[in-house]
Design a protein around this motif. Structure first.
Motif, PDB file in Angstrom:
ATOM      1  N   GLU A 101       0.788  -1.084  -0.081  1.00  0.00           N
ATOM      2  CA  GLU A 101       0.159  -0.042   0.118  1.00  0.00           C
ATOM      3  C   GLU A 101       0.892   1.328   0.160  1.00  0.00           C
ATOM      4  O   GLU A 101       0.525   2.178  -0.704  1.00  0.00           O
ATOM      5  N   GLU A 102       2.014   1.150   0.707  1.00  0.00           N
ATOM      6  CA  GLU A 102       2.692   2.389   0.789  1.00  0.00           C
ATOM      7  C   GLU A 102       3.623   2.630  -0.651  1.00  0.00           C
ATOM      8  O   GLU A 102       3.510   3.681  -1.173  1.00  0.00           O
ATOM      9  N   GLU A 103       3.691   1.435  -1.516  1.00  0.00           N
ATOM     10  CA  GLU A 103       4.449   1.597  -2.454  1.00  0.00           C
ATOM     11  C   GLU A 103       3.369   2.224  -3.584  1.00  0.00           C
ATOM     12  O   GLU A 103       3.733   3.072  -4.255  1.00  0.00           O
ATOM     13  N   LEU A 104       2.311   1.917  -3.422  1.00  0.00           N
ATOM     14  CA  LEU A 104       1.183   2.266  -4.488  1.00  0.00           C
ATOM     15  C   LEU A 104       1.001   3.857  -4.240  1.00  0.00           C
ATOM     16  O   LEU A 104       0.837   4.352  -5.018  1.00  0.00           O
ATOM     17  N   ALA A 105       1.078   4.276  -2.939  1.00  0.00           N
ATOM     18  CA  ALA A 105       0.748   5.701  -2.714  1.00  0.00           C
ATOM     19  C   ALA A 105       2.022   6.451  -2.803  1.00  0.00           C
ATOM     20  O   ALA A 105       1.886   7.826  -2.828  1.00  0.00           O
ATOM     21  N   TYR A 106       3.141   5.853  -3.153  1.00  0.00           N
ATOM     22  CA  TYR A 106       4.507   6.843  -2.933  1.00  0.00           C
ATOM     23  C   TYR A 106       4.401   7.767  -4.203  1.00  0.00           C
ATOM     24  O   TYR A 106       4.789   9.047  -4.051  1.00  0.00           O
ATOM     25  N   SER A 107       4.156   7.405  -5.255  1.00  0.00           N
ATOM     26  CA  SER A 107       4.100   8.135  -6.630  1.00  0.00           C
ATOM     27  C   SER A 107       3.257   9.390  -6.320  1.00  0.00           C
ATOM     28  O   SER A 107       3.463  10.490  -6.771  1.00  0.00           O
ATOM     29  N   LEU A 108       1.961   8.813  -5.898  1.00  0.00           N
ATOM     30  CA  LEU A 108       1.072  10.061  -5.874  1.00  0.00           C
ATOM     31  C   LEU A 108       1.712  11.191  -4.784  1.00  0.00           C
ATOM     32  O   LEU A 108       1.458  12.323  -4.867  1.00  0.00           O
TER      33      LEU A 108
END
Length: 531
Positions: A101-108
């Protein structure tokens, strides 16, 4: 959307340009398939789209690449991140956080997306790729295929106008690959996203492509509709090879279209007999009983029994996360084993020193670069010769068979995915183990290299080596394996001759078997051999 205007890319020290005077335009909402032999320049073409070439890779770029009106010579990759999303071959190299979940949010977070929008996009992506149950998992505990899906998800959350995918399905099982490609196709058709996909497993992707860019290896690019490019291409999926053999025109690109043409061919083959399976008559090489692998509360391998005989090639199949890699590491002795026994010529590899265990069981992992530690290809080969007490040049000779033409002074980290795998395989085989375990060995390999790989494995088997190939590549299994073992949830759910296991399976059947069903033909080579 994307324009190449007389683009030439030349790397330092290279005798010839990797790309030579390339001019093409890719419009909005196109799914463009990029293909060619290993080392032909596919990655260079893709990286030029977001400015990694030459800002990061070095070399000289002549001409101009523009994306959505932005010149990549002026806009570096960081200033194209809102327009172009890139997924590289090895997803683990691109991760920067700890959990899914952290990785999916990182680029945002880097794009300053508001928190409510960020949460919504993350949830949509988790559902789109079927990874909602992985949201709290540490990234390093995921299987290779699960990591690949997360890497694709990190790009999708940013909603870019262009998505570049470098071997996106190479580590995915057939069902997961179909899910990912279906999601990408929806982005193209429903949102008008432009997608460039580099893929060696053309049988998975070609039916979705609007156009194809074929790199023959001389720096040029052949651009056109997939059927027309594949009609003369040196690289083609089984469905096209079968179409050429049968004289179909135009060439079909989907199993449905091929079956509509195949009735006369099935009639001709109805009275003929496919090559018989090879019986496993060699002496036992490895015997495993009750092998279990446990990570905390997760049972990755659950009391598996497995026997391998000399000269036998066994394909280990199953969906991502089914326990294939964990089983291979447990058999080799370097991985954890909760319980069970493994016997190789009277010894348990887990009880032997690592150098001795390598001479009993050789293992090529999913990330072969982990086993490379020297500065040049020649140094790696020379070290392998010394450790195995082999004649100087033996490892280099084997590497040349698998991946010809690689300069000896090239750094292993600068090789393509397929070239690195070939180098590690050559290094491991120098120890001459009686059992060889290969984890996703055709990841990143083009069709000609795959054929050379199959010939090498067949030579090993003819010499009495037992080979296990853990793979999602159903075409490889059809061409190479004598026997198939299927795993699910850490257990063996099927074990038998290749044709018996794969022909009736909608998931594991190769293209030829699907087209000629119910006839038990597995490969185009088998069909060509009797016509």
């Amino acid at each position: 959307m994307i324009t190449f205007d007389r683009v030439t890319v030349t790397y330092h020290g290279a005798a010839d340009p990797t790309l030579r005077d390339v001019s093409l335009t890719i419009g909005e909402g196109e799914l463009c398939l990029v293909t060619g032999a290993t080392g032909a320049g596919k990655s260079t073409l893709l990286r030029a789209v977001n400015g990694l070439v030459p800002h990061f890779t070095g070399g000289t770029l002549a001409g101009r690449v523009t994306v959505d009106g932005r010149d990549t010579r002026v806009f570096p990759p960081r200033e194209l991140a809102d327009v172009v999303g890139v997924v590289v071959q090895d997803p683990l190299h691109g991760f920067v956080t700890d959990t899914v979940e952290e990785e999916l949010a990182y680029s945002l977070e880097q794009l300053a997306v508001p928190a409510p929008t960020m949460r919504k996009r993350v949830e949509e992506t988790l559902d789109l790729l079927g990874i909602a149950d992985l949201r709290d998992r540490p990234l390093r505990t995921l299987s290779g295929g699960q990591q690949q899906r997360v890497a694709i998800g990190t790009v999708l959350t940013a909603h870019p106008r262009v998505i570049v995918l470098d071997e996106p399905t190479s580590a995915l099982d057939p069902t997961a690959a179909e899910d990912v490609l279906a999601a990408v196709t929806r982005l193209v058709h429903d949102l008008g996203v432009t997608v460039l996909v580099s893929e060696h497993r053309l049988e998975r992707v070609v039916q979705y492509a609007d156009r194809m860019l074929y790199l023959p290896g001389d720096g040029t690019v052949v651009d056109g509709p997939p059927a027309s490019v594949l009609a003369t291409s040196a690289i083609a999926p089984p469905i096209v090879e079968l179409g050429r053999l049968a004289g179909w025109d135009p060439l079909p690109l989907s199993v449905r279209d091929a079956r509509r043409r195949a009735a006369p061919l099935r009639s001709r083959l109805g009275s003929l007999t496919p090559p018989p399976p090879r019986p496993a008559t060699g002496a036992p090489r490895l015997t495993a009983r009750g092998v279990a692998v446990v990570y905390g509360d997760l049972v990755a391998v659950n009391r598996v029994d497995l026997g391998l005989r000399a000269g036998e090639v066994v394909a280990l199949m199953g969906r991502n996360g089914s326990g294939k890699s964990s089983l291979l590491w447990a058999l080799q002795g370097a991985g954890p084993r909760y319980r069970g026994t493994v016997d190789v010529d009277g010894d348990d590899p887990a009880r032997l020193p690592p150098a001795v265990a390598r001479r009993r069981v050789g293992l090529v992992p999913q990330t072969p670069a982990d086993l490379l530690y020297l500065d040049t290809v020649d140094a790696e080969c020379a070290a392998a010769d010394r450790e195995a007490a082999a004649d100087p040049g033996s490892c280099r000779s084997l590497f040349e068979r698998l991946s010809p033409g690689v300069p000896g002074d090239r750094h292993p980290r600068d090789l393509s995915e397929g070239q690195r795998l070939a180098l590690v395989l050559a290094v491991q085989l120098m120890a001459a183990p009686p059992v060889v375990l290969l984890d996703e060995p055709t990841r990143g390999l083009d069709y000609p290299t795959k054929r050379r790989f199959c010939a090498t494995v067949r030579d090993l088997a003819a010499g009495g080596v037992a080979v296990v190939v853990a793979t999602h590549d159903v075409e490889l299994v059809a061409a190479l394996a004598d026997r198939v073992v299927v795993m699910a949830q850490g257990e063996v759910v099927a074990d038998g001759p290749t044709a018996e296991i794969v022909v009736a399976s909608p998931t594991f059947a190769p293209q030829t078997a699907k087209i000629l069903h119910p006839l038990p033909w597995l490969t185009v080579a088998d069909v060509a051999g009797v016509l």
